[in-house]
Design an enzyme around this catalytic site. Sequence first.
Site, PDB file in Angstrom:
ATOM      1  N   GLU A   1      25.565  31.757   1.527  1.00 58.48           N
ATOM      2  CA  GLU A   1      25.181  31.388   2.904  1.00 58.48           C
ATOM      3  C   GLU A   1      23.697  31.101   2.999  1.00 58.48           C
ATOM      4  OE1 GLU A   1      27.155  33.958   2.114  1.00 58.48           O
ATOM      5  OE2 GLU A   1      28.039  34.870   3.914  1.00 58.48           O
ATOM      6  N   ASN A   2      22.906  31.698   2.103  1.00 58.10           N
ATOM      7  CA  ASN A   2      21.449  31.537   2.166  1.00 58.10           C
ATOM      8  C   ASN A   2      20.942  30.436   1.242  1.00 58.10           C
ATOM      9  OD1 ASN A   2      21.221  33.503   4.053  1.00 58.10           O
ATOM     10  ND2 ASN A   2      20.810  35.158   2.605  1.00 58.10           N
TER      11      ASN A   2
ATOM     12  N   THR B   1      23.597  42.033   1.458  1.00 56.64           N
ATOM     13  CA  THR B   1      24.981  41.818   1.861  1.00 56.64           C
ATOM     14  C   THR B   1      25.867  42.514   0.842  1.00 56.64           C
ATOM     15  OG1 THR B   1      24.306  39.701   2.760  1.00 56.64           O
ATOM     16  CG2 THR B   1      26.658  40.001   2.420  1.00 56.64           C
TER      17      THR B   1
ATOM     18  N   LYS C   1      22.728  34.819  -1.573  1.00 56.64           N
ATOM     19  CA  LYS C   1      24.183  34.622  -1.444  1.00 56.64           C
ATOM     20  C   LYS C   1      24.419  33.176  -1.013  1.00 56.64           C
ATOM     21  CE  LYS C   1      23.938  36.468   3.254  1.00 56.64           C
ATOM     22  NZ  LYS C   1      24.514  37.321   4.272  1.00 56.64           N
TER      23      LYS C   1
ATOM     24  N   LYS D   1      13.542  27.147  14.155  1.00 60.07           N
ATOM     25  CA  LYS D   1      14.212  28.427  14.413  1.00 60.07           C
ATOM     26  C   LYS D   1      13.507  29.066  15.595  1.00 60.07           C
ATOM     27  CE  LYS D   1      15.146  32.729  11.955  1.00 60.07           C
ATOM     28  NZ  LYS D   1      15.638  33.245  10.679  1.00 60.07           N
TER      29      LYS D   1
ATOM     30  N   ALA E   1      17.636  21.375   6.305  1.00 55.36           N
ATOM     31  CA  ALA E   1      18.623  21.289   5.219  1.00 55.36           C
ATOM     32  C   ALA E   1      19.840  20.548   5.768  1.00 55.36           C
ATOM     33  CB  ALA E   1      18.987  22.689   4.736  1.00 55.36           C
TER      34      ALA E   1
ATOM     35  N   ASP F   1      16.257  32.403   4.326  1.00 60.06           N
ATOM     36  CA  ASP F   1      16.519  33.764   4.791  1.00 60.06           C
ATOM     37  C   ASP F   1      15.744  34.816   3.992  1.00 60.06           C
ATOM     38  OD1 ASP F   1      17.398  35.849   6.225  1.00 60.06           O
ATOM     39  OD2 ASP F   1      19.540  35.541   5.894  1.00 60.06           O
TER      40      ASP F   1
ATOM     41  N   SER G   1      18.231  34.631  16.756  1.00 60.57           N
ATOM     42  CA  SER G   1      17.590  33.316  16.742  1.00 60.57           C
ATOM     43  C   SER G   1      18.605  32.191  16.879  1.00 60.57           C
ATOM     44  CB  SER G   1      16.854  33.143  15.410  1.00 60.57           C
ATOM     45  OG  SER G   1      17.739  33.397  14.344  1.00 60.57           O
TER      46      SER G   1
ATOM     47  N   ASP H   1      18.591  39.237  -0.872  1.00 64.26           N
ATOM     48  CA  ASP H   1      19.806  38.902  -0.125  1.00 64.26           C
ATOM     49  C   ASP H   1      20.290  37.499  -0.501  1.00 64.26           C
ATOM     50  OD1 ASP H   1      21.905  39.247   1.607  1.00 64.26           O
ATOM     51  OD2 ASP H   1      20.761  38.795   3.417  1.00 64.26           O
TER      52      ASP H   1
HETATM   53  P1  ATP Z   1      20.616  36.606  10.675  1.00 57.51           P
HETATM   54  O1  ATP Z   1      19.343  36.405  11.385  1.00 57.51           O
HETATM   55  O2  ATP Z   1      21.658  37.238  11.510  1.00 57.51           O
HETATM   56  O3  ATP Z   1      20.473  37.200   9.311  1.00 57.51           O
HETATM   57  P2  ATP Z   1      20.621  33.954   9.699  1.00 57.51           P
HETATM   58  O4  ATP Z   1      19.572  34.348   8.751  1.00 57.51           O
HETATM   59  O5  ATP Z   1      21.753  33.130   9.187  1.00 57.51           O
HETATM   60  O6  ATP Z   1      21.243  35.184  10.434  1.00 57.51           O
HETATM   61  P3  ATP Z   1      19.013  31.970  10.988  1.00 57.51           P
HETATM   62  O7  ATP Z   1      17.984  31.949   9.932  1.00 57.51           O
HETATM   63  O8  ATP Z   1      18.592  31.942  12.415  1.00 57.51           O
HETATM   64  O9  ATP Z   1      19.936  33.220  10.924  1.00 57.51           O
HETATM   65  O10 ATP Z   1      19.975  30.756  10.732  1.00 57.51           O
HETATM   66  C1  ATP Z   1      21.142  30.534  11.500  1.00 57.51           C
HETATM   67  C2  ATP Z   1      21.934  29.403  10.852  1.00 57.51           C
HETATM   68  O11 ATP Z   1      21.197  28.187  10.997  1.00 57.51           O
HETATM   69  C3  ATP Z   1      22.125  29.580   9.358  1.00 57.51           C
HETATM   70  O12 ATP Z   1      23.371  30.154   9.107  1.00 57.51           O
HETATM   71  C4  ATP Z   1      22.033  28.187   8.786  1.00 57.51           C
HETATM   72  O13 ATP Z   1      23.326  27.643   8.607  1.00 57.51           O
HETATM   73  C5  ATP Z   1      21.301  27.383   9.850  1.00 57.51           C
HETATM   74  N1  ATP Z   1      19.944  27.093   9.376  1.00 57.51           N
HETATM   75  C6  ATP Z   1      18.917  27.943   9.254  1.00 57.51           C
HETATM   76  N2  ATP Z   1      17.826  27.345   8.780  1.00 57.51           N
HETATM   77  C7  ATP Z   1      18.170  26.049   8.574  1.00 57.51           C
HETATM   78  C8  ATP Z   1      17.471  24.891   8.064  1.00 57.51           C
HETATM   79  N3  ATP Z   1      16.214  24.962   7.665  1.00 57.51           N
HETATM   80  N4  ATP Z   1      18.150  23.730   7.986  1.00 57.51           N
HETATM   81  C9  ATP Z   1      19.450  23.663   8.370  1.00 57.51           C
HETATM   82  N5  ATP Z   1      20.152  24.699   8.850  1.00 57.51           N
HETATM   83  C10 ATP Z   1      19.530  25.884   8.965  1.00 57.51           C
END
Ligand code: ATP
Length: 489
Positions: A154-155, A203, A152, A53, A107, A168, A36, A150
Amino acid sequence: MARATLDPPKIVPVPPTKRTTKDFIFGKVIGEGSFSTVYLTKDIHTSKEYAIKVCDKRHIIREKKTEYVKRERDVLNTITSAGVPFFVKLYCTFQDTDSLYFVLSYAKNGELLQYIKQVGAFDIESTRFYAGEILLALEHLHRLHIIHRDLKPENILLDEKMHILITDFGSAKIVVNHEQQQKVEGDSEVTTVVQRRNSFVGTAQYVSPELLTDKVAHYSSDLWALGCIIYQMISGLPPFRARNEYIIFQKILKLDYEFPEDFDADAQDLVQKLLVVNNSERLGAQDKENYHSIRSHPMFAGLDFATLSETTPPVISPFLPTSDVGLNYKVPDHLEPGLSSQLNRLLLGLEPESSPKSKRSPALELLTNAQQRATKLETQAAESKYHSIVGGRLILKQGLVNKRKGLFSRKRMLLLTEGPHIFYVDPVAMTLKGEIPWSEELSTEPKNFKIFFVITPNRTYYLEDPDGFALDWCKAIDDVKSYWSSTKA
Ligand code: ATP
């Protein structure tokens, strides 16, 4: 918690809307996932900003991720319908032939991880606040019968006011099947356990022991992750670290981790009570209404959970070990009153006439004197073991420093070179470990005679010169920066 007695909620989908990509202006890409791309967008009707997304359908099918995407949508729908704070919300979804679109709250302030990296380690006030918000978020989630699985840094995203928005949910589990509830032997409490088909969800660094041994997730698996995140906010790194996942898993199962010096005592006690191998013995695992036993831990003393989502978050500040800021230090009387960003520099400066600030640093001399430069480069090529590591660039200043990441520190050879570059090398393995990215925004800040910061937009590098020449390092870097800027102008 209430989850043991309440029926799981029905999944109430967000009402379908007939939105298309034409309803949004697509701005910059704010993130990339494995299948994505996330864009910052603006709704043309309301001018409101959203993160959209965009998931590539063919990629999802090829990678067999349909379940993952559906689960994420279902969980986001449940959370959005419940109207609880601290989560990214799903406003609508739509699709076209190639893609699925998730319209999400934006965010604005990115990931919690980036702040941990930037300051190295959070001070206790910021840690208390963010741990408190994560705890409240988990109370909401678990009451909705959802296990994140999950969690962490990053999420954990941050909104425009710096409150958390957890995201996530691809690995999350909605606990719907009551037949999967099991009675824990010798315990009147009914504990929900969820059997997973896959061998590993989540993770490596944050995964709980029960997911590794029994392939089972409990609500308290998220509390284990909370313990790991608190540890990371305080110290800069997660508790279980190793070169590969296999060793990380071994360490988790053996509870093989340590607290670095200067780790806050209350936070240590809480982490120890959350990182318990037996999931039912974790603090909070037996709570019925909210996680009151975690809320009442001394780590959260003074935090008003009732108003947390409306409170202005503390400014995230780096933790400075008391030993580093110089407890015996007295403010000199001769300085002007008032605070400036140069306060530390002024406070640390010797009397103006003897301050190294007024002299040209040897690094600048080398840069500007052609003869000196040529001679030094020749000697360096013949004698220095770092010559090839820095790609044959003239080394303007070098010295052993302790490079701090949170509460952990490593000995590194710091090399300021032409270019300009600031490289750091493992002096034992003689390998290049990295480079402090140079830019116009780079600045230095001495904290005392030993400690200095090199501040870059994404990270503050916390360095200690054990010989006490922090001011010389700052001076050399500042001089090279001025010279570099003047030659560019
Ligand atoms: P994967 O699908 O490989 O597990 P992911 O969950 O990080 O990766 P995405 O949900 O597509 O993948 O998000 C990619 C990136 O986009 C994230 O790392 C985050 O920093 C940013 N992101 C996702 N959602 C938001 C949001 N609502 N607002 C701001 N940034 C976002």
